[in-house]
Scaffold this active site. Structure first.
Site, PDB file in Angstrom:
ATOM      1  N   ASP A 432       0.845  -1.185   0.000  1.00 50.81           N
ATOM      2  CA  ASP A 432       0.000   0.000   0.000  1.00 50.81           C
ATOM      3  C   ASP A 432       0.884   1.239   0.000  1.00 50.81           C
ATOM      4  O   ASP A 432       2.105   1.170   0.143  1.00 50.81           O
ATOM      5  CB  ASP A 432      -0.979   0.004   1.176  1.00 50.81           C
ATOM      6  CG  ASP A 432      -0.290   0.097   2.532  1.00 50.81           C
ATOM      7  OD1 ASP A 432       0.954   0.302   2.549  1.00 50.81           O
ATOM      8  OD2 ASP A 432      -0.970  -0.031   3.544  1.00 50.81           O
ATOM      9  N   ASN A 440      -3.768  12.344   1.337  1.00 49.68           N
ATOM     10  CA  ASN A 440      -5.108  12.809   0.944  1.00 49.68           C
ATOM     11  C   ASN A 440      -5.504  14.064   1.704  1.00 49.68           C
ATOM     12  O   ASN A 440      -6.126  14.985   1.147  1.00 49.68           O
ATOM     13  CB  ASN A 440      -6.159  11.711   1.194  1.00 49.68           C
ATOM     14  CG  ASN A 440      -6.221  10.716   0.049  1.00 49.68           C
ATOM     15  OD1 ASN A 440      -5.790  11.016  -1.061  1.00 49.68           O
ATOM     16  ND2 ASN A 440      -6.781   9.543   0.312  1.00 49.68           N
ATOM     17  N   HIS A 445      -8.463  14.418  -2.156  1.00 49.89           N
ATOM     18  CA  HIS A 445      -8.772  13.062  -2.643  1.00 49.89           C
ATOM     19  C   HIS A 445      -8.567  12.944  -4.145  1.00 49.89           C
ATOM     20  O   HIS A 445      -8.197  11.862  -4.632  1.00 49.89           O
ATOM     21  CB  HIS A 445     -10.221  12.684  -2.276  1.00 49.89           C
ATOM     22  CG  HIS A 445     -10.397  12.431  -0.811  1.00 49.89           C
ATOM     23  ND1 HIS A 445      -9.987  11.274  -0.188  1.00 49.89           N
ATOM     24  CD2 HIS A 445     -10.941  13.220   0.170  1.00 49.89           C
ATOM     25  CE1 HIS A 445     -10.270  11.327   1.096  1.00 49.89           C
ATOM     26  NE2 HIS A 445     -10.858  12.520   1.352  1.00 49.89           N
ATOM     27  N   ASP A 449      -6.520  10.104  -5.903  1.00 50.41           N
ATOM     28  CA  ASP A 449      -7.003   9.201  -6.970  1.00 50.41           C
ATOM     29  C   ASP A 449      -6.017   9.151  -8.125  1.00 50.41           C
ATOM     30  O   ASP A 449      -5.766   8.095  -8.696  1.00 50.41           O
ATOM     31  CB  ASP A 449      -8.361   9.663  -7.475  1.00 50.41           C
ATOM     32  CG  ASP A 449      -9.473   9.438  -6.443  1.00 50.41           C
ATOM     33  OD1 ASP A 449      -9.241   8.656  -5.493  1.00 50.41           O
ATOM     34  OD2 ASP A 449     -10.571  10.010  -6.623  1.00 50.41           O
ATOM     35  N   ARG A 464       4.406  -9.162 -15.777  1.00 38.76           N
ATOM     36  CA  ARG A 464       4.281  -9.967 -16.996  1.00 38.76           C
ATOM     37  C   ARG A 464       2.803 -10.129 -17.381  1.00 38.76           C
ATOM     38  O   ARG A 464       1.911  -9.869 -16.591  1.00 38.76           O
ATOM     39  CB  ARG A 464       4.902 -11.349 -16.785  1.00 38.76           C
ATOM     40  CG  ARG A 464       6.360 -11.330 -16.352  1.00 38.76           C
ATOM     41  CD  ARG A 464       6.790 -12.723 -15.917  1.00 38.76           C
ATOM     42  NE  ARG A 464       6.000 -13.201 -14.793  1.00 38.76           N
ATOM     43  CZ  ARG A 464       6.115 -14.408 -14.248  1.00 38.76           C
ATOM     44  NH1 ARG A 464       7.004 -15.269 -14.736  1.00 38.76           N
ATOM     45  NH2 ARG A 464       5.352 -14.768 -13.233  1.00 38.76           N
ATOM     46  N   ASP A 465       2.635 -10.616 -18.627  1.00 31.94           N
ATOM     47  CA  ASP A 465       1.260 -10.848 -19.084  1.00 31.94           C
ATOM     48  C   ASP A 465       0.582 -11.958 -18.306  1.00 31.94           C
ATOM     49  O   ASP A 465      -0.651 -11.981 -18.193  1.00 31.94           O
ATOM     50  CB  ASP A 465       1.257 -11.203 -20.578  1.00 31.94           C
ATOM     51  CG  ASP A 465       1.654 -10.017 -21.441  1.00 31.94           C
ATOM     52  OD1 ASP A 465       1.535  -8.875 -20.960  1.00 31.94           O
ATOM     53  OD2 ASP A 465       2.074 -10.252 -22.600  1.00 31.94           O
ATOM     54  N   GLU A 475      -5.983   2.251  -0.686  1.00 28.59           N
ATOM     55  CA  GLU A 475      -4.647   2.409  -1.241  1.00 28.59           C
ATOM     56  C   GLU A 475      -3.880   1.102  -1.269  1.00 28.59           C
ATOM     57  O   GLU A 475      -2.679   1.078  -1.523  1.00 28.59           O
ATOM     58  CB  GLU A 475      -3.856   3.458  -0.446  1.00 28.59           C
ATOM     59  CG  GLU A 475      -3.356   3.008   0.922  1.00 28.59           C
ATOM     60  CD  GLU A 475      -4.417   3.115   2.012  1.00 28.59           C
ATOM     61  OE1 GLU A 475      -4.063   3.064   3.186  1.00 28.59           O
ATOM     62  OE2 GLU A 475      -5.632   3.241   1.667  1.00 28.59           O
ATOM     63  N   ARG A 495      11.952  -4.123  -7.597  1.00 27.77           N
ATOM     64  CA  ARG A 495      11.939  -3.237  -8.762  1.00 27.77           C
ATOM     65  C   ARG A 495      10.655  -2.404  -8.813  1.00 27.77           C
ATOM     66  O   ARG A 495      10.671  -1.237  -9.221  1.00 27.77           O
ATOM     67  CB  ARG A 495      12.087  -4.047 -10.042  1.00 27.77           C
ATOM     68  CG  ARG A 495      13.500  -4.618 -10.197  1.00 27.77           C
ATOM     69  CD  ARG A 495      13.569  -5.571 -11.381  1.00 27.77           C
ATOM     70  NE  ARG A 495      14.918  -6.139 -11.512  1.00 27.77           N
ATOM     71  CZ  ARG A 495      15.247  -7.130 -12.316  1.00 27.77           C
ATOM     72  NH1 ARG A 495      14.281  -7.675 -13.097  1.00 27.77           N
ATOM     73  NH2 ARG A 495      16.485  -7.575 -12.371  1.00 27.77           N
TER      74      ARG A 495
END
Length: 560
Positions: A432, A440, A445, A449, A464-465, A475, A495
């Site tokens: 998070d 916020n 907010h 967002d 990856r796919d 969050e 990473r």
């Protein structure tokens, strides 16, 4: 052959045979009557001869008997005439009888013949002679002449001994002699021939009259009414159901006509009802958006509606020529669809750039006799697209375009079961935004967002796919990494942390804290694995945030 001709042939044959039989029977009866009448005439002649002889003999003119015999032999149609004694010898040829008579009288009252014939042999066979004498009446014999083979009638009639004969011959013999007369049957044959001619002429005329009458009656009473009924039935068979016959009189044919009219009215009503239903069905089939293809019991396609042509991209002729199993160029698939035992065959296929839903079946009777096959083809492309869109909306977070919590709950269970079944690695990341509530409060907010949206974009670019990215709630984010263990899972987490730390959103920087759980190192279930990753996340926060913390097996503290 028309029915009138058949009836005429049948009735005519019966009448012809009957009339020929009657005519032949009448001709035979006439022939018998002619022969009997001829025989009666000869008998009358014989009786007349007997009476004449009696007169000659009683008058004592016996010498005239021979002349009388010759006279009779010369009469027309008399072929032979003889007066015989009871011994079968011809009388009046010698003096034997004269001697007997003179001896009986006792004086030579009758002079002897000066020229007596010695030809006094038996002229009739003994059995015939005895038969006439025993019978006491005449016998008749039919025969032919030896030379001309002319038919003849011979009558042998006894000459009875009467009281006037007793003086000369005594009363011992019952018969005095026998008359033999042979006559020609030429006149009788002529009468018989004329009778036959008249009979067959009458037969011919009667056949013409009866045949004409039969033709007229059968044509009027049978042939014409039946022909009218037949023509009306032919018109009904051709589709003209408004046929009514004029009914006159009583009997079978008028009753048939009335029945025909009733049948015609009912057929017309039924045809109209069927036509209405057919029109309804045709309207439904032709206007249906679903493709409809139907075969007969031989497997030949008999119905292809326009929607089928449109959905398959083929003309009806091409569909019909190819056959039912080739409507999708995949006969095995269509055969499997038609087999009720294959209830696991998917009904949805992609064909001709469309998603098609196909219901195919082979219809059979209770006796397992094939009636035909049918296929109902429906284009579900829009439905599937809408379904996919709704499904995507239902599992996607609207703000970040990542998968939502609902889809995470389903996905983690599926991936955990797959990893455990096939003994694969599975990585789970929970993170998070650090101090997001304060962010916020400080920036609003809307800015928060935009930060969340930016994190979602980084996740979609980073993973990856085959990986799954989720907004878990608020969050909080998570990612499922199938077939990923250590060190790959840790490198991906680190990473990601670095990319988030390096990016700016509207000139503002943020950091994240990540908790990592890896199966089979930790977790005995999907729920347990989620719990371990969440614990690792809070451990990272507790240790100062902006870091990656790894969940360890039970009883071991998380590794930072």
């Amino acid at each position: 052959m028309k029915i009138g001709h058949r009836i005429l042939a049948l009735v005519g044959t019966v009448v012809f045979i009957s009339m020929v039989w009657i005519t032949n029977h009448h001709i035979r009866w006439q022939e018998e009557n002619i022969l009997a009448q001829n025989e009666r005439d000869v008998l009358l002649l014989t009786e007349s001869i007997q009476q004449s002889l009696m007169v000659i003999m009683v008058a004592g003119d016996a010498e005239y008997a021979k002349s009388y015999t010759e006279y009779l032999r010369g009469m027309k149609d008399i072929l032979d005439f003889q007066i015989l004694r009871t011994d079968g010898k011809e009388a009046f040829l010698n003096n034997d009888t004269i001697d007997i008579v003179n001896g009986h009288i006792g004086q030579k009252e009758f002079p002897k013949k000066e020229e007596a014939s010695n030809n006094n042999g038996v002229t009739i066979v003994q059995p015939d002679l005895l038969k006439v004498i025993e019978k006491g009446s005449h016998i008749s014999k039919y025969g032919t002449t030896q030379n001309t083979k002319e038919k003849t009638l011979t009558i042998l009639a006894p000459i009875k001994s009467e009281q006037t004969c007793y003086r000369c011959h005594g009363d011992k013999d019952k018969f005095r002699g026998i008359i033999k007369i042979t006559t020609s049957l030429a006149l009788a044959k002529a009468d018989i021939a004329q009778s036959k001619h008249d009979g067959y002429l009458m037969l011919f005329l009667a056949l013409i009259l009866v045949g004409s009458t039969l033709i007229f009656l059968i044509n009027i009473t049978v042939a014409k009414p039946i022909t009218k009924i037949t023509k009306a039935m032919a018109k009904i068979a051709s589709g003209d159901y408004k046929q009514l016959l004029l009914v006159e009189g009583t009997g079978e044919l008028p009753a048939m006509a009335r029945s025909f009219n009733t049948m015609g009215v009912e057929l017309f009503k039924t045809h109209q009802q069927l036509k209405n239903e057919s029109d309804k069905l045709t309207t439904i089939i032709l206007s249906a958006k679903e493709g409809i293809i139907v075969t007969n019991n031989s497997g030949e396609i008999v119905l292809v509606n326009p929607s089928a042509e449109r959905l398959l991209g083929k003309r009806s002729e091409a569909i019909t020529d190819a056959g039912f199993l080739e409507i999708l160029e995949d006969p095995e698939y269509i055969s499997a669809l038609c087999d009720p035992a294959n209830d696991d065959v998917p009904p949805t296929v992609v064909y001709n750039n469309r998603i098609l839903h196909i219901n195919a079946a082979t219809i059979k009777t209770n006796d397992d006799i094939v009636i035909g096959s049918s296929a109902l083809i429906r284009d579900v492309t829009q439905e599937k697209n809408l379904e996919n869109k709704l499904r995507t909306l239902s599992i996607t977070d609207g703000l970040t375009k990542l998968y939502n919590r609902r889809w995470f709950d389903e996905s983690i269970d599926d991936e955990f079961r797959r990893a455990r079944r096939y003994k694969l690695n599975l990585g789970l990341l929970f993170f998070d935004v650090d101090h997001f509530k304060r962010f916020n409060d400080d920036h609003g907010h809307d800015q928060g967002d935009r930060v969340l949206q930016a994190i979602g974009e980084v996740m979609q670019e980073h993973f990856r796919d085959v990986d799954f990215c989720f907004r878990y709630g608020g969050e909080e984010f998570c990612a499922i990494l199938p077939s990923t263990g250590n060190p790959g899972c840790g490198l991906a987490a680190e990473r990601l942390r670095q990319k988030i730390e390096a990016m700016e959103v509207d000139g503002l920087k943020i950091t994240i804290s990540i908790g990592v759980a890896m199966y089979p190192d930790v977790g005995t279930s999907a729920t347990d694995m989620v719990k371990k990753a969440d614990i690792a996340l809070y451990e990272a926060k507790k240790n100062g945030r902006n870091q990656v913390c790894f969940a360890l097996p039970d009883n071991d503290p998380p590794l930072t």
